[in-house]
Scaffold this active site. Sequence first.
Site, mmCIF file in Angstrom:
data_model
loop_
_atom_site.group_PDB
_atom_site.id
_atom_site.type_symbol
_atom_site.label_atom_id
_atom_site.label_comp_id
_atom_site.label_asym_id
_atom_site.label_seq_id
_atom_site.Cartn_x
_atom_site.Cartn_y
_atom_site.Cartn_z
ATOM 1 N N ARG A 130 0.844 -1.199 0.000
ATOM 2 C CA ARG A 130 0.000 0.000 0.000
ATOM 3 C C ARG A 130 0.879 1.249 0.000
ATOM 4 O O ARG A 130 0.580 2.226 -0.706
ATOM 5 C CB ARG A 130 -0.953 0.007 1.194
ATOM 6 C CG ARG A 130 -2.016 -1.060 1.148
ATOM 7 C CD ARG A 130 -2.963 -0.965 2.325
ATOM 8 N NE ARG A 130 -3.822 0.209 2.259
ATOM 9 C CZ ARG A 130 -4.602 0.630 3.249
ATOM 10 N NH1 ARG A 130 -4.628 -0.047 4.393
ATOM 11 N NH2 ARG A 130 -5.354 1.697 3.102
ATOM 12 N N CYS B 130 -1.386 5.816 9.158
ATOM 13 C CA CYS B 130 -1.763 4.545 8.541
ATOM 14 C C CYS B 130 -2.871 4.839 7.546
ATOM 15 O O CYS B 130 -2.795 5.799 6.793
ATOM 16 C CB CYS B 130 -2.173 3.536 9.608
ATOM 17 S SG CYS B 130 -3.523 4.109 10.674
#
Length: 275
Positions: free
Chosen positions: A172, A230
């Site tokens: 990611r 995050c």
Amino acid sequence: MNPIISASQLAGELAGQNPPVLLDVRWQHQGSLRSAYEEGHIPSAVFIDLDADLAGAAGAAGRHPLPDLGRFGAVLSAAGVSADRDVVVYDGGQNWAAARLWWMLRWTGHTSVRVLDGGLALWTGPLEQGPGETPAEGTFEPEPNSTDLLDADSAAALARSGLLLDARAGERYRGEVEPIDSVAGHIPGAVSAPTTENVAEDGRFKPAAELADRFKALGASGTSEIGVYCGSGVSGAHEVLALAVAGIPASLYVGSWSEWSADSSRPVATGPDPR
């Protein structure tokens, strides 16, 4: 204070004269796990719902923005929390949700809160079923500080002047996949540091010295300011907790990638390098 507590230590404290307030914050992306709590929880634990109690409505500020602090204080007080009483939080084992509650309590002024290392998965004591008993009302009043919290601008600045860690999976970060948000990549200058690498196979945190070496290798030093983000401020809280285990203070960008990527004017980096 050590920010984590083992299952055996917790069992001993719960049997003592001044047991901690115990909070169960099991959670999954699909919604609340209150049903799992009612099927079996550590005796005296009170259920806290991450989506309803630890976050506001999803929107431009991210998928899990900060909740109304008046409501947060009322929920925690109803769970028995007071500033002068120890608190232990746990979830099903991943400890991302537990870390979010740990961080929020610390950010709002509670100085004695710990996370059950390894979560409920490593608890070998008895469980009780049902909705749980209503505890005596606490008196917790949130008093947030500015040092533990980052917004988009301060996170961007920290990526240039200090160390900003991206706690998401490496793919990611690199922008190879993005299963949740509309844009793939990372904040320019951020360093990839998947929070999954902070724990052993059984879900417990790695030893403090090992974690300290890991973060040092990523660029942490005694003088650098450190921040974490995050996807939406949940797994990032787990990385802040891992840093705390290592004795390293860090701030959390709660909006994280879900807020950053929602604004098309903000730059996006891809690939394995920070910039």
